[in-house]
Design a protein around this motif. Structure first.
Motif, mmCIF file in Angstrom:
data_model
loop_
_atom_site.group_PDB
_atom_site.id
_atom_site.type_symbol
_atom_site.label_atom_id
_atom_site.label_comp_id
_atom_site.label_asym_id
_atom_site.label_seq_id
_atom_site.Cartn_x
_atom_site.Cartn_y
_atom_site.Cartn_z
ATOM 1 N N PRO A 161 7.328 -11.259 -0.349
ATOM 2 C CA PRO A 161 8.266 -10.226 0.115
ATOM 3 C C PRO A 161 8.783 -10.426 1.540
ATOM 4 C CG PRO A 161 6.487 -9.211 -1.095
ATOM 5 C CD PRO A 161 6.116 -10.652 -0.947
ATOM 6 N N PHE A 162 10.091 -10.244 1.672
ATOM 7 C CA PHE A 162 10.799 -10.319 2.956
ATOM 8 C C PHE A 162 11.621 -9.049 3.175
ATOM 9 C CE2 PHE A 162 13.214 -12.158 -0.489
ATOM 10 C CZ PHE A 162 14.384 -11.411 -0.449
ATOM 11 N N TYR A 163 11.495 -8.098 2.259
ATOM 12 C CA TYR A 163 12.320 -6.900 2.255
ATOM 13 C C TYR A 163 11.944 -5.972 3.426
ATOM 14 C CZ TYR A 163 12.210 -8.562 -2.626
ATOM 15 O OH TYR A 163 12.228 -9.336 -3.755
ATOM 16 N N ASP A 164 12.792 -4.980 3.655
ATOM 17 C CA ASP A 164 12.450 -3.966 4.649
ATOM 18 C C ASP A 164 11.125 -3.321 4.281
ATOM 19 O OD1 ASP A 164 14.164 -3.932 6.765
ATOM 20 O OD2 ASP A 164 15.564 -2.497 5.887
ATOM 21 N N SER A 165 10.269 -3.166 5.277
ATOM 22 C CA SER A 165 8.923 -2.664 5.025
ATOM 23 C C SER A 165 8.256 -2.306 6.347
ATOM 24 C CB SER A 165 8.089 -3.742 4.314
ATOM 25 O OG SER A 165 6.709 -3.436 4.343
ATOM 26 N N PRO A 166 7.418 -1.279 6.363
ATOM 27 C CA PRO A 166 6.597 -1.015 7.551
ATOM 28 C C PRO A 166 5.522 -2.081 7.749
ATOM 29 C CG PRO A 166 6.749 0.933 6.139
ATOM 30 C CD PRO A 166 7.273 -0.226 5.348
ATOM 31 N N LEU A 167 5.339 -2.946 6.728
ATOM 32 C CA LEU A 167 4.401 -4.071 6.779
ATOM 33 C C LEU A 167 2.950 -3.636 6.876
ATOM 34 C CD1 LEU A 167 6.463 -6.446 9.109
ATOM 35 C CD2 LEU A 167 6.261 -6.554 6.616
ATOM 36 N N PHE A 168 2.643 -2.463 6.367
ATOM 37 C CA PHE A 168 1.239 -2.057 6.300
ATOM 38 C C PHE A 168 0.455 -3.048 5.448
ATOM 39 C CE2 PHE A 168 -2.091 -0.031 3.775
ATOM 40 C CZ PHE A 168 -2.945 0.393 4.786
ATOM 41 N N ASP A 169 1.062 -3.460 4.314
ATOM 42 C CA ASP A 169 0.438 -4.452 3.442
ATOM 43 C C ASP A 169 1.272 -5.728 3.443
ATOM 44 O OD1 ASP A 169 -1.375 -5.582 1.704
ATOM 45 O OD2 ASP A 169 -0.531 -4.643 -0.089
ATOM 46 N N LEU A 170 1.755 -6.076 4.610
ATOM 47 C CA LEU A 170 2.506 -7.321 4.821
ATOM 48 C C LEU A 170 3.645 -7.519 3.817
ATOM 49 C CD1 LEU A 170 1.889 -9.203 7.220
ATOM 50 C CD2 LEU A 170 -0.024 -7.747 6.611
ATOM 51 N N GLY A 171 4.401 -6.468 3.550
ATOM 52 C CA GLY A 171 5.588 -6.574 2.717
ATOM 53 C C GLY A 171 5.421 -6.085 1.302
ATOM 54 N N TYR A 172 4.200 -5.851 0.869
ATOM 55 C CA TYR A 172 3.985 -5.313 -0.479
ATOM 56 C C TYR A 172 4.041 -3.787 -0.465
ATOM 57 C CZ TYR A 172 3.111 -9.987 -2.132
ATOM 58 O OH TYR A 172 3.276 -11.307 -2.473
ATOM 59 N N ASP A 173 4.642 -3.261 0.591
ATOM 60 C CA ASP A 173 4.952 -1.834 0.724
ATOM 61 C C ASP A 173 6.429 -1.758 1.125
ATOM 62 O OD1 ASP A 173 4.091 -3.197 3.075
ATOM 63 O OD2 ASP A 173 3.886 -1.312 4.151
ATOM 64 N N ILE A 174 7.293 -1.795 0.126
ATOM 65 C CA ILE A 174 8.730 -1.978 0.359
ATOM 66 C C ILE A 174 9.422 -0.645 0.605
ATOM 67 C CG2 ILE A 174 10.887 -2.790 -0.695
ATOM 68 C CD1 ILE A 174 9.171 -4.850 -2.224
ATOM 69 N N SER A 175 10.230 -0.596 1.667
ATOM 70 C CA SER A 175 10.981 0.613 1.993
ATOM 71 C C SER A 175 12.465 0.491 1.643
ATOM 72 C CB SER A 175 10.834 0.953 3.485
ATOM 73 O OG SER A 175 11.254 -0.121 4.291
ATOM 74 N N ASN A 176 12.913 -0.714 1.305
ATOM 75 C CA ASN A 176 14.298 -0.920 0.856
ATOM 76 C C ASN A 176 14.353 -2.230 0.095
ATOM 77 O OD1 ASN A 176 17.056 -1.368 0.520
ATOM 78 N ND2 ASN A 176 17.570 -0.367 2.453
ATOM 79 N N TYR A 177 14.641 -2.146 -1.206
ATOM 80 C CA TYR A 177 14.659 -3.337 -2.047
ATOM 81 C C TYR A 177 15.857 -4.234 -1.797
ATOM 82 C CZ TYR A 177 10.913 -1.375 -4.979
ATOM 83 O OH TYR A 177 9.713 -0.887 -5.437
#
Length: 578
Positions: free
Chosen positions: A73-89
């Motif tokens: 994942p490279f999507y928008d994310s708070p990166l709590f789980d290094l991108g596996y917590d996506i905030s915008n697909y």
């Protein structure tokens, strides 16, 4: 008449053989963007990999022998789980470059080289920062309220309790209290990763559009699908039977749920079938039930193409607890994995892998990562993987024989929240924190996520302070490229061997010749009249092969330049054609 019977026999055998496909024969190389390469200048570098850093180094991946790139994942994310917590697909996180232009350029550069690329598809849950969840959370009357699982609390003797007793991956309740609306929401993986309600058709259609079609239309070649078996939950979200107020695994109520296959078939019918797309699903729960595997990957079911069978990387561990393992367990696991694509079991297809972003380094677990045996161990595992049938997956750094983080790390050096949660849980319970830290060093996900070593001074970023500590500079690409006896060059040779002998090493049948040895793994691969024998010594001792090498057999590949005839050096492997 005999000629007719022979023709029928050959025709029947041909029908039973797996149809060939690019994604079956391809070698998949997983790139973890945060740790691969940063392209920013010294003035702007932040110690974090970016998209430009990936496509500037595509030549390395191609020269290695990989055909398909899996981009985590490279999507928008708070990166709590290094991108596996996506905030915008549909957008790119600023840390990775922040531009769809960068992604389009990456796709173009991959295809220009005759390669393909797949992206991570994380659609069981979204970040709690996703606009969908923010709207759902705004009011109990929100139109998106039932896009997620909201439930009222239980009260026992005036004390508030979650709606059920499911435990989350953090060891606490899988439910999170929302004071604003006076209800709980479900986050099985963490409070910051909120489970989507796949029973809602509006959710499914939004996912299809925002998370799948947009990228397929941009030209990508498929998806690695995260936690594919978790989408459908049992109606009513029932309690796990228990006699106390503790929290327990509710997997029986959210793994392989009642509508799981219905939803996957719908996703295929509405979206995936309209593209030449390859899909591999993450089945993160260990199983020896072949029916379950075939229900996901059977070609006739039209769900997904293949699956990650986690029993392979689950050997030697139980959660964060290392456990003894032996070659008998490995043989059983490899036989089951190979049978997923067996014509006698169905029409599915399997994967072959020992590392990804969620695992420790395979050399440290299944070999010997000491300076004396690291190289031999890495080559042995390369030979194992390269000669097993199925779609082969490599994780960045595996081609160098990268090993786990040093045992000198403190718990504060680890960034993964699961490691932190495990350690904190042991500490809170008054357990042995020294042993807990040792377990984390052996099994933490951060072992795989360390920045890639491009040269002896790391070369990952112009910023010397990377997001994770940089370690093992002696294991680097520049040095190994010029060393004909390196792990890197051995991987290149094995991948070449695999590609030039696809019938044997991609589609061939597996049969163990020895089932007793706890130091040697010996198996035969056959395809029609072709046959090879693979002999792997998994011990640190010189030993004799437990079976006779076929008379007239020709050495096709070996981990050591010099061989000792019937005796094998520590961690030596050979492939014979006969």
């Amino acid at each position: 008449m005999r000629w007719f019977l022979l023709f029928v026999t050959i025709a029947a055998a041909t029908q039973l053989r797996q149809p060939k496909a690019w994604w079956k024969e391809g070698v998949v190389y997983q790139v973890y963007p945060a740790s691969f390469k940063e392209s920013r200048s010294a003035e702007d570098a932040i110690g974090w990999g970016d998209i430009n850093g990936i496509f500037e180094n595509l030549d390395h991946i191609q020269m290695l022998g990989a055909d398909i790139i899996w981009l985590s994942p490279f999507y928008d994310s708070p990166l709590f789980d290094l991108g596996y917590d996506i905030s915008n697909y549909t957008s790119v996180n600023a840390k990775f470059g922040g531009s769809l232009k960068d992604i389009k350029k990456f796709i173009h550069e991959v295809h220009k080289r005759g390669m393909r690329c797949i992206f991570d598809l994380v659609i069981n849950h979204t970040s709690d920062d996703h606009p969908w969840f923010k709207e759902s959370k705004s009011s109990v009357t929100s139109p998106k309220r039932d896009w997620y699982f909201w439930r009222q609390p239980q009260y026992k003797n005036g004390t508030r309790y979650p709606p059920n007793n499911w435990v989350g991956y953090n060891g606490e309740s899988a439910w999170v209290w929302d004071k604003h609306t006076g209800e709980y929401y479900l986050g099985i993986f963490s409070p910051y990763q909120v489970d989507l309600n796949w029973d809602n058709p509006d959710v499914r259609e939004a996912v299809y559009q925002d998370a799948l079609r947009i990228w397929l239309d941009m030209g990508i070649d498929g998806f690695r699908i995260d936690v594919i078996s978790y989408y459908s939950k049992t109606p009513g979200l029932p309690n796990v039977p228990a006699n106390d107020d503790g929290f327990y695994s509710g997997a029986q109520f959210y793994v392989n749920g009642p509508n799981e296959h219905k939803y996957l078939q719908e996703m295929n019918q509405k979206v995936l079938s309209h593209y030449d797309a390859f899909t591999v699903g993450e089945y993160a729960n260990a199983t020896t039930n072949m029916t379950i595997m075939q229900e996901y990957v059977g070609a006739h079911r039209r769900e997904i193409d293949t699956i990650f069978y986690f029993n392979m990387v689950g050997i030697g561990r139980s959660g964060y607890e290392p456990i003894p393992w032996n070659l008998s367990t490995w043989r059983d696991t490899l036989v089951f994995n190979d049978a997923i694509r067996s014509s006698g079991r169905g029409d599915g297809w399997n994967t072959v892998f020992l590392e990804n972003h969620d695992t420790p380094r395979s050399v440290s677990i299944f070999g010997d990562d000491s300076p004396e045996y690291r190289v031999q161990s890495a080559k042995l595992l390369s030979m194992l993987l390269s000669t097993l049938s199925g779609t082969l997956f490599l994780f960045q750094g595996q081609e160098l024989g990268m090993i786990n983080v040093p045992s000198t790390w403190n718990i504060s050096d680890y960034q993964d929240y699961l490691s932190q949660s495990y350690y904190d849980g042991v500490k809170t319970a008054g357990g042995n924190t020294s042993q807990a830290l040792s377990n984390v060093q052996k099994l933490a996900r951060d072992n795989a996520r360390m920045p890639f070593n491009w040269n002896s001074t790391y070369g990952f970023s112009a910023n010397k302070t990377a997001w994770l500590p940089q370690v093992h500079p002696e294991i680097n690409l520049a040095d190994q490229m010029t060393d004909s006896d390196s792990v890197y060059n051995f991987w290149r040779s094995m991948l070449d061997l695999r590609k030039y002998n696809k019938d044997l090493f991609v589609y061939g049948d597996l049969e163990f010749v020895d089932n007793e040895s706890e130091t040697f793994m010996v198996y035969r691969k056959t395809a029609g009249c072709e046959c090879v024998l693979v002999v792997l010594n998994f011990s640190d001792q010189v030993d004799r092969c437990p079976v006779a090498i076929p008379k007239g057999a020709r050495l096709l590949a070996g981990t050591h330049r010099k061989t000792l005839g019937k005796h094998f050096e520590a961690f030596e492997g050979r492939v014979y054609r006969y």
